[in-house]
Design a protein around this motif. Structure first.
Motif, PDB file in Angstrom:
ATOM      1  N   GLU A 196       0.812  -1.221   0.000  1.00  0.00           N
ATOM      2  CA  GLU A 196       0.000   0.000   0.000  1.00  0.00           C
ATOM      3  C   GLU A 196       0.845   1.269   0.000  1.00  0.00           C
ATOM      4  OE1 GLU A 196       0.947  -1.774   2.440  1.00  0.00           O
ATOM      5  OE2 GLU A 196       0.591  -0.943   4.435  1.00  0.00           O
ATOM      6  N   ASP A 211       4.226   6.492   2.213  1.00  0.00           N
ATOM      7  CA  ASP A 211       5.198   5.899   3.132  1.00  0.00           C
ATOM      8  C   ASP A 211       5.609   6.955   4.154  1.00  0.00           C
ATOM      9  OD1 ASP A 211       7.420   4.790   4.379  1.00  0.00           O
ATOM     10  OD2 ASP A 211       8.743   5.127   2.651  1.00  0.00           O
ATOM     11  N   VAL A 212       5.306   6.711   5.399  1.00  0.00           N
ATOM     12  CA  VAL A 212       5.576   7.662   6.479  1.00  0.00           C
ATOM     13  C   VAL A 212       6.852   7.277   7.238  1.00  0.00           C
ATOM     14  CG1 VAL A 212       4.704   8.460   8.724  1.00  0.00           C
ATOM     15  CG2 VAL A 212       3.136   8.232   6.779  1.00  0.00           C
ATOM     16  N   SER A 261       2.796  -7.963  11.411  1.00  0.00           N
ATOM     17  CA  SER A 261       1.498  -8.527  11.789  1.00  0.00           C
ATOM     18  C   SER A 261       1.452  -9.930  11.187  1.00  0.00           C
ATOM     19  CB  SER A 261       0.345  -7.640  11.324  1.00  0.00           C
ATOM     20  OG  SER A 261       0.510  -7.282   9.983  1.00  0.00           O
TER      21      SER A 261
END
Ligand code: AMP
Ligand code: MG
Length: 412
Positions: A196, A211-212, A261
């Motif tokens: 994403e 993208d942080v 995750s």
């Protein structure tokens, strides 16, 4: 899977890291670096007795009776600018014009400032008067900076492990130290992952986000004193992750975010374990519970949770100490203060790092939460100047309770 206490996770992560080697770098590149040796003075500072005023060097005993209406006249025998040695010894009845920082001539034991004489002329090269009237008595040693007043040769000046500030650089310059022993910068390879993620600068396709973490983690690494090797953004495929990791060569740490995750973890684990080891932990903390740790081609690997606040807090809790250890830094990475809660807070019993604004009132620190505490709510992090640490096992605290806060910035 049981929850690993944060303290234990930090200990396990820290264990394989060691202080990096010492290198010497030019003084003008040394600000912010961690000193790798104690520094002792190799000379007295000041290195010689000198004048702290533009004035006249004389014998205090010659001018005990001097006053505005009872001037004492002395014969001017020398002119001593800064940087030049005196040519004459001063004897009774004599004086030398002297500038700030110039070496004290032999015989003289006090300086009378030009303002206290009839010769207020301090331009270099200005004609030297033959005589001068002294309009004020001088104490023994007045306006003289004695050799070694500030520092004695052999004295410990700066300590190994400290972060060099502007004034420390000045001190090193004062001692003539041109090459400074510092810890080598840790080389950290930085990886983001997720299908994403879109690099900033490109337009967002529906369903994608920017993208942080590459930006926050890079900034945190830089501030902590690291050299960063960007591995970019990997897609959620083993091939893409593997290709990105190919660019991690000879680094001291591979730092990745996301892909911890359960679903995506599987293939990251597979990729890493082709050439290393990867452990998955659930740390007893919030945010940032999922955490991976291992090594890839003998380079340590830390995988932080992907949500922007989880990655930030995970960095503070787990990565910051690793970098401090590699740098041999004894600087306090975070300043901690005790604060009083300005409002009640809830937690879920995990060790919680809550975004808060700490402020001071009548000498007491108070803390108020900055809003949504979800692990993706970066805005509350933006508004925060501190992280409140709610210990494990605590589910709620009333207004007025005392809690520890990590200050992220100085509080006025
Ligand atoms: P994951 O562990 O890959 O499932 O990621 C957890 C959450 O963090 C997802 O909502 C991701 O979109 C988000 N996330 C992961 N990496 C980044 C990143 N570099 N920048 C912004 N959000 C991210
Ligand atoms: Mg992902």
């Amino acid at each position: 899977m049981s929850l690993l206490p944060v303290k234990d996770a930090i200990e396990r992560i820290l264990a394989p890291f060691h202080p990096l080697e010492k290198i010497h770098i030019p003084l003008d590149e040394a600000v912010g670096r961690i000193l790798a040796e104690d520094i002792r003075a190799t000379t007295d500072i000041p290195p010689f007795d000198n004048s702290s005023m533009d004035g006249f060097a004389l014998l205090a005993s010659d001018v005990t009776q001097a006053g505005a209406t009872t001037p004492i006249t002395l014969v001017v025998v020398d002119d001593i600018p800064a940087g030049k040695m005196p040519k004459k010894e001063i004897v009774r009845g004599e004086t030398a014009r002297i500038m700030t920082g110039a070496p004290l001539p032999l015989g003289a034991n006090a300086i009378v400032p030009v303002e206290e004489t009839d010769c207020n002329q301090r331009t270099a090269g200005a004609p030297l008067p033959e005589r001068v009237q002294i309009l004020k008595a001088a104490r023994l040693g007045e306006n003289i900076r004695k050799r070694g007043d500030d520092i004695h040769c052999g004295q410990n000046i700066l300590s190994r492990g400290q972060r060099l500030r502007a004034q420390d650089l000045g001190m090193l310059a004062m001692l003539g130290i041109a090459q400074v022993p510092v810890s080598r910068k840790p080389r950290v390879a930085l990886l983001s992952s997720g299908d994403e993620l879109t690099p900033i600068g490109e337009s967002l396709v529906a369903g994608k986000i920017y993208d942080v973490n590459s930006y926050t983690l890079r900034a945190l690494l830089e501030a902590a004193g690291c050299e960063i090797i960007s591995l970019g953004v990997a897609e959620d495929t083993p091939k893409s992750v593997k290709a990105a990791l190919e660019n991690a060569k000879d680094v001291d740490l591979i730092l990745s975010s996301a892909g911890v995750s359960m679903g995506s973890f599987d293939f990251i684990k597979t990729v890493i374990e082709e050439e290393g080891v990867l452990n998955f932990w659930r740390a007893n903390m919030r945010p940032g519970k999922p955490l991976t740790f291992g090594n890839y081609k003998n380079m340590p690997f830390i995988g932080l949770a992907g949500n922007p606040v989880s990655a930030f807090v995970g960095f503070m809790v787990f990565v910051q100490p690793v970098i401090q250890k590699m740098l041999g830094s004894n600087a306090q990475a975070q300043s901690r203060v005790r604060t009083l809660l300005a409002e009640p807070v809830q937690s879920d019993g995990r060790e919680s790092y809550l975004r808060a604004k700490v402020y001071r009132e009548d000498g007491q620190f108070y803390a108020r939460l900055t809003g949504h505490q979800g692990s993706g709510n970066l805005f509350s992090m933006v508004q925060a100047n501190a992280l409140l640490i709610i210990p494990a096992g605590v589910k709620s605290l009333p207004k007025g309770a005392e809690v520890e806060a990590w200050l992220l910035e100085n509080i006025s």
